[in-house]
Design a protein around this motif. Structure first.
Motif, mmCIF file in Angstrom:
data_model
loop_
_atom_site.group_PDB
_atom_site.id
_atom_site.type_symbol
_atom_site.label_atom_id
_atom_site.label_comp_id
_atom_site.label_asym_id
_atom_site.label_seq_id
_atom_site.Cartn_x
_atom_site.Cartn_y
_atom_site.Cartn_z
ATOM 1 N N VAL A 66 0.871 -1.051 -0.204
ATOM 2 C CA VAL A 66 -0.229 0.043 -0.078
ATOM 3 C C VAL A 66 0.725 1.145 -0.029
ATOM 4 O O VAL A 66 0.478 2.225 -0.633
ATOM 5 N N ALA A 67 1.794 1.249 0.703
ATOM 6 C CA ALA A 67 2.839 2.447 0.911
ATOM 7 C C ALA A 67 3.468 2.582 -0.691
ATOM 8 O O ALA A 67 3.812 3.785 -0.933
ATOM 9 N N LYS B 166 2.329 1.437 -3.443
ATOM 10 C CA LYS B 166 1.298 1.867 -4.435
ATOM 11 C C LYS B 166 0.940 3.210 -4.173
ATOM 12 O O LYS B 166 0.706 4.273 -5.019
ATOM 13 N N ASN B 167 0.913 3.966 -2.859
ATOM 14 C CA ASN B 167 0.585 5.507 -2.924
ATOM 15 C C ASN B 167 1.561 6.343 -3.491
ATOM 16 O O ASN B 167 1.380 7.446 -3.957
ATOM 17 N N GLU C 283 1.060 6.319 -7.229
ATOM 18 C CA GLU C 283 -0.029 7.009 -7.600
ATOM 19 C C GLU C 283 0.072 8.520 -7.346
ATOM 20 O O GLU C 283 -0.741 9.261 -8.081
ATOM 21 N N ASP C 284 0.859 8.753 -6.562
ATOM 22 C CA ASP C 284 1.228 10.311 -6.195
ATOM 23 C C ASP C 284 2.737 10.553 -5.996
ATOM 24 O O ASP C 284 3.346 10.640 -5.037
ATOM 25 N N ARG D 269 4.946 12.358 -3.451
ATOM 26 C CA ARG D 269 4.889 11.850 -2.044
ATOM 27 C C ARG D 269 6.665 11.379 -2.045
ATOM 28 O O ARG D 269 7.364 11.582 -1.043
#
Length: 416
Positions: free
Chosen positions: A400-401, A403-404, A407-408, A411
């Protein structure tokens, strides 16, 4: 006077290798330190340089033989001593004898006795030439010192239909008639390379010892693709390297590894070893198979430095110039099967590491955004991990980290 050519020191804890190919034929002129043979070790190919200048003498071993450090593999005739062997190199090449004796298996004619170029091809390249019917004299080699690689042969075969074949090679492409009893059913046994044997043992060992489990997620590549499209020309102009996706994924993985340190750890006996650095192993394609060089302290690098390092690894993997030290260690591995078209896979952990991230091809799929079904470029992510060390919660948190961050991408810039 003949000078013996011996197997050089191959590296720490490596005592033997397999003779991969001869780069010089008996009677060829040889300069000091010029490579005359290629050895395959557990990890890389190592070239054997000539200790003196002169003429290539007789072989002491054949292609495929296992040789130990310090063993004599050939001789170099200094001065004029080896000149008389020059007119007859084809008869003095025992390494290629078995392959040359059985060309009918692929339905092609053997190279002419005077075709030294064809005789000097490596075994894998010779097989590709026989299978495709491509004339090796028409191929421009991209390997080290202009040597022809298997990839060169396959590329030439794909383009073969685009041009008009020369009249002279036509008879060589005529199939051998099938036996009267029925169609030919040929088999060929090829000894596994030392590298392939080592890969097989290590991967099977990982399956036997570790408790492997794979967790999946997917990632929307829209933002990264837009950033790459917007800045790729400026990036290449400033840094001298193309902006790919691996730079983003390596940086995102390093951030996720800091959030979930167990994924970056390893088991040593009854202890867990945690690393406060990220040495990322990246799988790159080489003529003899995949090799996994290591980006040291990738967490301290910029995207540009990572892309330069990976590009350098790729070039030197194809030319066989990677050093063994560059493939030792590593705390986490990223394998990109998407470059070969893979949609989804379950990669195997590279011991003693605890996890490996598998990337796959990008394809447009329907997804729901703000209540609307839209087409987005999506990629499946796969994290295979040792369940003895990493729990499912930690594996999911890592993905998830990652992926985040993808996708952005902002970050990645602000380390969020």
């Amino acid at each position: 006077m003949a000078t013996e050519v011996k197997v050089p020191t191959l590296g720490e804890s490596i005592t033997e290798a397999t003779l991969g190919e001869w780069l010089k034929q008996p009677g060829d002129d040889v300069a000091v330190d010029e490579p005359i043979a290629s050895l395959e070790t557990d990890k890389v190919s190592v070239e054997v340089p000539s200790p003196v200048a002169g003429k290539m003498g007789d072989y002491s071993v054949q292609v495929g033989d296992t040789v130990e450090v310090g063993a004599v593999i050939a001789s170099i005739e200094s001065g004029e001593g080896g000149a008389k062997s020059a007119p007859t190199p084809p008869e003095a090449k025992p390494a290629a004898k078995d392959d040359a004796a059985k060309p009918e298996k692929a339905g092609q004619q053997a190279p002419a006795d005077g075709d030294v170029e064809a005789a000097a091809l490596s075994p894998s390249v010779r097989r590709a030439v026989l299978e495709t019917g491509v004339d090796p004299s028409t191929i421009k080699g991209t390997g080290k010192d202009g040597r022809i690689t298997k990839e060169d042969v396959m590329a030439a075969a794909e383009n073969k239909g685009a041009g008009t074949p020369a009249p002279s090679p036509a008879p060589a492409a005529t199939p051998v008639p099938a036996p009267a009893e029925g169609g030919a059913r040929n088999e060929e046994r090829v000894r596994m390379t030392r590298l392939r044997q080592t890969i097989a043992k290590r991967l099977k060992g990982a399956q036997n010892e570790a408790a492997l489990l794979t967790t999946f997620n997917d990632v929307d590549m829209t933002a990264v693709m837009e950033a790459r499209s917007k800045y790729k020309e400026l990036f290449e102009k400033k840094h001298g390297v193309r902006l790919g996706f691996m730079g983003f994924f390596v940086k995102a993985a390093c951030m996720a590894l800091k959030d979930v340190p167990a994924v970056n750890a390893q088991i040593d006996g009854d202890e867990i070893v945690y690393h406060d650095y990220a040495d990322i192993s990246v799988a790159v394609s080489a003529p003899q198979g995949l090799v996994v060089p290591v980006i040291r302290s990738a967490d301290q690098m910029s995207v540009a430095t990572i892309e330069k390092t990976i590009g350098d690894f790729g070039k030197r993997a194809k030319s066989g110039d990677l050093k063994m030290d560059e493939m030792k260690g590593g705390t986490f591995t990223i394998s990109n099967g998407g470059v070969f078209g893979s949609l989804m896979s379950t990669p195997i952990v590279n011991p003693p590491q605890a996890a490996v991230l598998g990337l796959h091809r990008i394809e447009e799929r329907p997804v729901v955004r703000d209540g609307q079904i839209v087409a987005r470029p999506m990629m499946y992510l796969a994290l295979t991990y040792d369940h003895r060390l990493i729990d499912g919660r930690e594996a999911v948190t890592f993905l998830v980290a990652l992926k985040n961050a993808i996708e952005d991408p902002t970050r990645i810039l602000i380390d969020l």
